[in-house]
Design a protein around this motif. Structure first.
Motif, PDB file in Angstrom:
ATOM      1  N   THR A  53      24.600  63.454  17.110  1.00 30.74           N
ATOM      2  CA  THR A  53      23.615  63.554  16.043  1.00 30.74           C
ATOM      3  C   THR A  53      22.239  64.007  16.359  1.00 30.74           C
ATOM      4  O   THR A  53      21.790  63.898  17.314  1.00 30.74           O
ATOM      5  N   VAL A  54      21.748  65.048  15.532  1.00 27.79           N
ATOM      6  CA  VAL A  54      20.344  65.703  15.654  1.00 27.79           C
ATOM      7  C   VAL A  54      19.351  65.189  14.860  1.00 27.79           C
ATOM      8  O   VAL A  54      19.627  65.266  13.528  1.00 27.79           O
ATOM      9  N   THR A  55      18.359  64.784  15.195  1.00 27.97           N
ATOM     10  CA  THR A  55      17.320  64.206  14.337  1.00 27.97           C
ATOM     11  C   THR A  55      15.755  64.559  14.866  1.00 27.97           C
ATOM     12  O   THR A  55      15.536  64.973  15.832  1.00 27.97           O
ATOM     13  N   THR A  56      14.977  64.615  13.547  1.00 25.45           N
ATOM     14  CA  THR A  56      13.319  65.085  14.108  1.00 25.45           C
ATOM     15  C   THR A  56      12.836  63.795  14.178  1.00 25.45           C
ATOM     16  O   THR A  56      13.036  62.663  14.006  1.00 25.45           O
ATOM     17  N   ASP A  57      11.346  64.161  14.873  1.00 28.29           N
ATOM     18  CA  ASP A  57      10.307  63.122  14.636  1.00 28.29           C
ATOM     19  C   ASP A  57       9.868  62.772  13.505  1.00 28.29           C
ATOM     20  O   ASP A  57       9.030  61.929  13.359  1.00 28.29           O
ATOM     21  N   ARG A  58      10.293  63.580  12.586  1.00 33.03           N
ATOM     22  CA  ARG A  58       9.997  62.896  11.167  1.00 33.03           C
ATOM     23  C   ARG A  58      11.143  62.186  10.431  1.00 33.03           C
ATOM     24  O   ARG A  58      11.153  61.987   9.307  1.00 33.03           O
ATOM     25  N   ASP A 100      30.310  60.643  29.424  1.00 32.41           N
ATOM     26  CA  ASP A 100      28.943  60.198  29.420  1.00 32.41           C
ATOM     27  C   ASP A 100      28.472  60.144  27.896  1.00 32.41           C
ATOM     28  O   ASP A 100      28.969  60.900  26.998  1.00 32.41           O
ATOM     29  N   SER A 101      27.303  59.504  27.785  1.00 28.76           N
ATOM     30  CA  SER A 101      26.420  59.391  26.685  1.00 28.76           C
ATOM     31  C   SER A 101      25.018  59.339  27.055  1.00 28.76           C
ATOM     32  O   SER A 101      24.680  58.659  28.004  1.00 28.76           O
ATOM     33  N   ALA A 102      23.996  60.045  26.141  1.00 24.18           N
ATOM     34  CA  ALA A 102      22.648  60.199  26.484  1.00 24.18           C
ATOM     35  C   ALA A 102      21.900  60.215  25.425  1.00 24.18           C
ATOM     36  O   ALA A 102      22.339  60.781  24.181  1.00 24.18           O
ATOM     37  N   VAL A 103      20.598  60.152  25.488  1.00 25.24           N
ATOM     38  CA  VAL A 103      19.732  60.598  24.204  1.00 25.24           C
ATOM     39  C   VAL A 103      18.397  61.458  24.952  1.00 25.24           C
ATOM     40  O   VAL A 103      18.132  61.276  26.104  1.00 25.24           O
ATOM     41  N   PHE A 104      18.537  62.520  24.449  1.00 29.67           N
ATOM     42  CA  PHE A 104      17.600  63.888  24.739  1.00 29.67           C
ATOM     43  C   PHE A 104      16.554  64.051  23.543  1.00 29.67           C
ATOM     44  O   PHE A 104      16.806  64.032  22.637  1.00 29.67           O
ATOM     45  N   LYS A 105      15.304  64.180  24.236  1.00 22.61           N
ATOM     46  CA  LYS A 105      14.147  64.626  23.230  1.00 22.61           C
ATOM     47  C   LYS A 105      13.845  66.041  23.842  1.00 22.61           C
ATOM     48  O   LYS A 105      12.855  66.064  24.786  1.00 22.61           O
ATOM     49  N   LEU A 106      13.931  67.051  22.806  1.00 24.35           N
ATOM     50  CA  LEU A 106      13.615  68.503  23.300  1.00 24.35           C
ATOM     51  C   LEU A 106      12.181  68.894  22.797  1.00 24.35           C
ATOM     52  O   LEU A 106      11.876  68.466  21.791  1.00 24.35           O
ATOM     53  N   ASP A 107      11.549  69.221  23.833  1.00 21.74           N
ATOM     54  CA  ASP A 107      10.027  69.424  23.499  1.00 21.74           C
ATOM     55  C   ASP A 107       9.888  70.744  22.773  1.00 21.74           C
ATOM     56  O   ASP A 107      10.338  71.747  23.474  1.00 21.74           O
ATOM     57  N   LEU A 108       9.445  70.635  21.771  1.00 19.01           N
ATOM     58  CA  LEU A 108       9.366  72.012  20.990  1.00 19.01           C
ATOM     59  C   LEU A 108       8.128  72.853  21.124  1.00 19.01           C
ATOM     60  O   LEU A 108       8.194  74.225  21.099  1.00 19.01           O
ATOM     61  N   ASP A 109       7.215  72.209  21.633  1.00 21.76           N
ATOM     62  CA  ASP A 109       5.940  73.112  22.156  1.00 21.76           C
ATOM     63  C   ASP A 109       6.363  73.953  23.577  1.00 21.76           C
ATOM     64  O   ASP A 109       6.144  75.030  23.502  1.00 21.76           O
ATOM     65  N   THR A 110       7.019  73.148  24.311  1.00 23.00           N
ATOM     66  CA  THR A 110       7.551  73.727  25.349  1.00 23.00           C
ATOM     67  C   THR A 110       8.537  75.059  25.035  1.00 23.00           C
ATOM     68  O   THR A 110       8.498  76.138  25.708  1.00 23.00           O
ATOM     69  N   MET A 111       9.410  74.826  24.369  1.00 18.95           N
ATOM     70  CA  MET A 111      10.519  75.836  23.819  1.00 18.95           C
ATOM     71  C   MET A 111       9.591  76.990  23.081  1.00 18.95           C
ATOM     72  O   MET A 111      10.096  78.179  23.446  1.00 18.95           O
ATOM     73  N   ALA A 112       8.753  76.870  22.253  1.00 15.02           N
ATOM     74  CA  ALA A 112       7.994  77.655  21.951  1.00 15.02           C
ATOM     75  C   ALA A 112       7.258  78.799  22.722  1.00 15.02           C
ATOM     76  O   ALA A 112       7.395  80.031  22.734  1.00 15.02           O
ATOM     77  N   PRO A 120       9.327  75.606  15.349  1.00 13.32           N
ATOM     78  CA  PRO A 120       9.923  75.170  14.122  1.00 13.32           C
ATOM     79  C   PRO A 120       9.162  74.276  13.288  1.00 13.32           C
ATOM     80  O   PRO A 120       8.390  73.200  13.783  1.00 13.32           O
ATOM     81  N   GLU A 121       9.244  74.392  12.285  1.00 18.02           N
ATOM     82  CA  GLU A 121       8.380  73.693  11.155  1.00 18.02           C
ATOM     83  C   GLU A 121       8.784  72.361  10.879  1.00 18.02           C
ATOM     84  O   GLU A 121       8.299  71.443  10.106  1.00 18.02           O
ATOM     85  N   PHE A 122      10.453  72.117  11.102  1.00 14.83           N
ATOM     86  CA  PHE A 122      10.935  70.986  10.783  1.00 14.83           C
ATOM     87  C   PHE A 122      10.645  69.633  11.474  1.00 14.83           C
ATOM     88  O   PHE A 122      11.229  68.453  10.932  1.00 14.83           O
ATOM     89  N   ALA A 123       9.709  69.800  12.573  1.00 17.09           N
ATOM     90  CA  ALA A 123       9.335  68.701  13.251  1.00 17.09           C
ATOM     91  C   ALA A 123       7.998  68.687  13.902  1.00 17.09           C
ATOM     92  O   ALA A 123       7.511  69.931  13.863  1.00 17.09           O
ATOM     93  N   ASP A 124       7.361  67.754  14.374  1.00 13.51           N
ATOM     94  CA  ASP A 124       6.084  67.908  14.997  1.00 13.51           C
ATOM     95  C   ASP A 124       6.075  68.102  16.457  1.00 13.51           C
ATOM     96  O   ASP A 124       5.434  69.055  16.893  1.00 13.51           O
ATOM     97  N   LYS A 125       6.816  67.430  17.393  1.00 10.97           N
ATOM     98  CA  LYS A 125       6.761  67.376  18.716  1.00 10.97           C
ATOM     99  C   LYS A 125       8.169  67.519  19.419  1.00 10.97           C
ATOM    100  O   LYS A 125       8.421  68.396  20.293  1.00 10.97           O
ATOM    101  N   PHE A 126       9.008  66.662  18.891  1.00 13.32           N
ATOM    102  CA  PHE A 126      10.447  66.557  19.367  1.00 13.32           C
ATOM    103  C   PHE A 126      11.393  66.726  18.573  1.00 13.32           C
ATOM    104  O   PHE A 126      11.371  66.183  17.353  1.00 13.32           O
ATOM    105  N   VAL A 127      12.900  67.200  19.011  1.00 10.07           N
ATOM    106  CA  VAL A 127      13.826  66.981  18.337  1.00 10.07           C
ATOM    107  C   VAL A 127      14.965  65.903  19.233  1.00 10.07           C
ATOM    108  O   VAL A 127      14.877  66.437  20.322  1.00 10.07           O
TER     109      VAL A 127
END
Length: 319
Positions: A53-58, A100-112, A120-127
């Motif tokens: 499941t993929v969610t945004t910080d919004r 295995d199972s885990a939770v990851f928070k991908l940094d969008l500033d670093t990605m950009a 991306p405009e659909f989140a503030d900082k993390f997905v």
């Protein structure tokens, strides 16, 4: 916009992860390993079957395999591919093995910054990615064709599970909602919730129909002609009109479940149609990833209008 996914496996994963602190890896990737099954971790060329499941910080849901009912296959790319960097999407899955199972928070500033692409405009900082690995396909010395043959066999088995589960999904839905539908010879089940006073359509007539379609498996609305329902269900699309659908009935312009069900209704009637996949989108689904294979569907429909077809004009040359 907020969506609640009542998925037991996901809930357990989140609760387990909540007991830990996020660690930070290269590239600003934050992660919690909720379960380490002790199996070898994925390497370049491997494939993973995951529930995710993929969610945004919004607090909006971007995607969920639980909604579709089928796992997602992840291809672990070589680090030499241009555009990849430490802490990216590919890096996440290299931390995981089978079980295995885990939770990851991908940094969008670093990605950009690393990819030189707009943020991306659909989140503030993390997905955030909630991931559970079902199966690890190891490339090793296998040829690509042999590896993908394994994956195809596995996926065929997952689709067969959907097929076998369809009848119980329908039965559970009816029982849970205390319904007493009428069942036709084709397998369509329906309930007239409001009886109209107009005439019934005949094959070839044009009808106007308000509708809302729901997946039995998740209870999520996937399509509707009603703006308010679309907004409430977070599927509103400003580019489409929200008005009754207009089509000829009984001539295969719509799914068989609609052709049959609407012909049973009088103008002004409202009904609930319980449509098995055989009368819906079948063993392939809708092809867009919205409706999965062997998906039973619920349609709440209102027959707004019936426009009778005009009889063919008599041939003036006939004797």
């Amino acid at each position: 916009m907020k969506k609640s996914l009542l998925i037991l496996g996901l809930a357990v994963l989140v609760l387990t992860g909540a007991c830990q602190q996020f660690k930070t890896d290269e590239g600003g990737l934050q992660y919690k390993i909720a379960k380490d099954n002790g199996q070898p971790k994925a390497q370049s060329g491997d494939l993973l079957s995951v529930e995710m499941t993929v969610t945004t910080d919004r607090d909006s849901v971007l995607s969920s395999t639980y909604k579709i009912g089928l796992p997602q296959i992840i291809n672990i790319a070589p680090d030499t591919i241009p555009g990849l960097y430490a802490g990216d999407y590919n890096s996440m899955f290299k931390m995981l093995g089978e079980g295995d199972s885990a939770v990851f928070k991908l940094d969008l500033d670093t990605m950009a910054a690393k990819t030189m692409q707009p943020k991306p405009e659909f989140a503030d900082k993390f997905v955030t990615f909630n991931v559970k690995v079902n199966k690890h396909f190891k490339k090793g010395e296998l040829t690509d064709s042999a590896l993908y043959a394994e994956v195809n066999t596995y996926f065929d088995g997952e689709i067969e599970k959907l097929k076998l589960a369809e009848e119980s999904k329908i039965d559970n839905y009816i029982k849970k909602n205390n319904l007493e539908p009428t069942k036709t010879a084709s397998g369509l089940q329906y309930i007239i919730t409001e009886e109209g006073t107009g005439e019934k359509p005949a094959a070839g007539d044009t009808v106007q129909v308000n509708y809302t379609g729901t997946l039995i498996s998740s209870g999520e609305v996937f399509d509707t002609s009603i703006k308010e329902v679309a907004e409430k269900s977070n599927i509103y699309n400003a580019m489409r009109p929200y008005e009754p659908a207009k089509f000829a009935i009984g001539v295969r312009q719509v799914i068989p479940g609609w052709d049959e069900g609407l012909l049973l209704m009088a103008k002004g009637s409202k009904a609930k149609l319980i449509v098995p996949s055989e009368l819906g989108y079948g063993e392939r689904g809708d092809g867009r990833g919205v409706i999965p294979p062997f998906a039973p569907l619920i349609f709440d429909v209102e027959l707004v209008d019936v426009l009778k077809s005009k009889p063919a004009e008599q041939d003036s040359t006939a004797n």
